[in-house]
Scaffold this motif. Sequence first.
Motif, PDB file in Angstrom:
ATOM      1  N   PRO A   1     -19.504  -2.280  -0.386  1.00 22.86           N
ATOM      2  CA  PRO A   1     -20.095  -1.621  -1.788  1.00 22.86           C
ATOM      3  C   PRO A   1     -21.060  -0.761  -1.580  1.00 22.86           C
ATOM      4  O   PRO A   1     -21.701  -0.828  -0.696  1.00 22.86           O
ATOM      5  CB  PRO A   1     -20.599  -3.088  -2.650  1.00 22.86           C
ATOM      6  CG  PRO A   1     -19.348  -3.990  -2.154  1.00 22.86           C
ATOM      7  CD  PRO A   1     -19.581  -3.552  -0.411  1.00 22.86           C
TER       8      PRO A   1
ATOM      9  N   CYS B   1     -24.390   4.760  -4.207  1.00 26.78           N
ATOM     10  CA  CYS B   1     -22.462   5.718  -3.574  1.00 26.78           C
ATOM     11  C   CYS B   1     -23.478   7.244  -3.653  1.00 26.78           C
ATOM     12  O   CYS B   1     -23.048   7.523  -2.534  1.00 26.78           O
ATOM     13  CB  CYS B   1     -22.378   5.140  -4.871  1.00 26.78           C
ATOM     14  SG  CYS B   1     -20.883   6.439  -5.239  1.00 26.78           S
TER      15      CYS B   1
ATOM     16  N   GLU C   1     -12.888  -2.174   4.060  1.00 27.55           N
ATOM     17  CA  GLU C   1     -13.632  -3.007   3.278  1.00 27.55           C
ATOM     18  C   GLU C   1     -15.060  -2.910   1.941  1.00 27.55           C
ATOM     19  O   GLU C   1     -15.315  -2.827   0.435  1.00 27.55           O
ATOM     20  CB  GLU C   1     -15.024  -4.135   3.374  1.00 27.55           C
ATOM     21  CG  GLU C   1     -14.228  -5.127   4.182  1.00 27.55           C
ATOM     22  CD  GLU C   1     -13.767  -5.038   5.474  1.00 27.55           C
ATOM     23  OE1 GLU C   1     -12.379  -5.490   6.229  1.00 27.55           O
ATOM     24  OE2 GLU C   1     -14.131  -4.164   5.453  1.00 27.55           O
TER      25      GLU C   1
ATOM     26  N   SER D   1     -16.781   0.436  -0.919  1.00 26.48           N
ATOM     27  CA  SER D   1     -15.975   1.267  -2.409  1.00 26.48           C
ATOM     28  C   SER D   1     -17.079   1.452  -2.930  1.00 26.48           C
ATOM     29  O   SER D   1     -18.527   1.487  -2.378  1.00 26.48           O
ATOM     30  CB  SER D   1     -15.268  -0.407  -2.981  1.00 26.48           C
ATOM     31  OG  SER D   1     -17.136  -1.333  -3.703  1.00 26.48           O
TER      32      SER D   1
ATOM     33  N   ALA E   1     -15.506   0.840 -10.099  1.00 25.85           N
ATOM     34  CA  ALA E   1     -15.737   0.997  -8.298  1.00 25.85           C
ATOM     35  C   ALA E   1     -14.280   1.503  -8.411  1.00 25.85           C
ATOM     36  O   ALA E   1     -12.872   1.471  -8.650  1.00 25.85           O
ATOM     37  CB  ALA E   1     -16.410  -0.078  -7.799  1.00 25.85           C
ATOM     38  N   ILE E   2     -14.695   2.342  -7.382  1.00 30.01           N
ATOM     39  CA  ILE E   2     -12.869   2.923  -6.401  1.00 30.01           C
ATOM     40  C   ILE E   2     -13.064   2.706  -5.139  1.00 30.01           C
ATOM     41  O   ILE E   2     -13.879   2.334  -4.315  1.00 30.01           O
ATOM     42  CB  ILE E   2     -12.643   4.529  -6.801  1.00 30.01           C
ATOM     43  CG1 ILE E   2     -13.725   5.365  -5.550  1.00 30.01           C
ATOM     44  CG2 ILE E   2     -12.421   5.287  -7.719  1.00 30.01           C
ATOM     45  CD1 ILE E   2     -13.292   6.561  -5.500  1.00 30.01           C
ATOM     46  N   ASP E   3     -11.984   2.177  -4.772  1.00 30.03           N
ATOM     47  CA  ASP E   3     -11.549   1.225  -3.108  1.00 30.03           C
ATOM     48  C   ASP E   3     -11.617   2.431  -1.870  1.00 30.03           C
ATOM     49  O   ASP E   3     -11.961   3.122  -2.363  1.00 30.03           O
ATOM     50  CB  ASP E   3     -11.088   0.731  -3.251  1.00 30.03           C
ATOM     51  CG  ASP E   3      -9.397   0.798  -3.421  1.00 30.03           C
ATOM     52  OD1 ASP E   3      -9.250   2.138  -3.104  1.00 30.03           O
ATOM     53  OD2 ASP E   3      -8.275   0.068  -3.697  1.00 30.03           O
ATOM     54  N   ALA E   4     -11.666   1.626  -1.122  1.00 26.50           N
ATOM     55  CA  ALA E   4     -11.832   2.980   0.523  1.00 26.50           C
ATOM     56  C   ALA E   4     -10.491   3.380   0.123  1.00 26.50           C
ATOM     57  O   ALA E   4     -10.473   4.927   0.418  1.00 26.50           O
ATOM     58  CB  ALA E   4     -11.560   1.765   1.409  1.00 26.50           C
TER      59      ALA E   4
END
Length: 264
Positions: free
Chosen positions: A113, A119, A133, A135, A173-176
């Motif tokens: 994360p 971010c 894994e 995000s 959140a957005i995933d990979a």
Amino acid sequence: MADLVQYEKNADGVVTLTLDDPKTRNALTGSTMVDELLAAFARIERDPEARVLVIAAAGKVFSSGGNVNDMQRQIGPEVGGTALRQEYRHGIQRLPLALHALEVPTIAAVNGPAVGAGCDLACMCDIRIAAEEASFAESFVKLGIVPGDGGAWFLPRLIGMARAAEMSFTGDAIDARTAVEWGLVSRVVPAAELLPAAHALAGRIAANSPDAVRLTKRLLRESQHARLDTLLELSAAYQSLAHKTPAHAEAVRDFVARRAARKA
């Protein structure tokens, strides 16, 4: 006190900075993390052998962003609004300015994360590679605050205004996989391959003329806001410098020799 940022440079001139503060999941505020990163950036700028920077993280989280315990202090009556503004200006806001201005290319190897300022730290880099894994969450609104460290400048330039607005207004959140579809990251790899992939990419960059790479990065930076004619003038000036470097002369000699050998 142990360093929160581990510094390592390999024989190719690839510097790896590893965020290592497990107690806070690599939070950027409320500690010496920002100061240590800034000191590392200054060290890289002074080192002519440094060619590429990889920012990685220990543990399962790339960075949890702002330290919530420190936010408890900030909401208290003893800290005024003017003082808070100065804390940002002389604190975490030094990070995007220094990282964005760094001459060497930068790669974020995002292992898990990347939340809020975490971010944004990834977005400050030139290139992002994510583990499966990983995000990404521009999650400031979840805490009733705004991106105070430049996220509102970086994120739209990477994924466009509409998607940046979706991430910023929801805080979700957005995933990979979504991150790679949206262009936030260049590629997604298994966790065990993250650092090898980042270092392999860094090695391919480091193999090129360091002067040409640094000048190219500066042109890409200037192209974000310069007019075409202005950028062409700057390109001509930079090209005149590049033509006179030993690396260019060697590359031309090698190319001519290889062509001559093929004709023989």
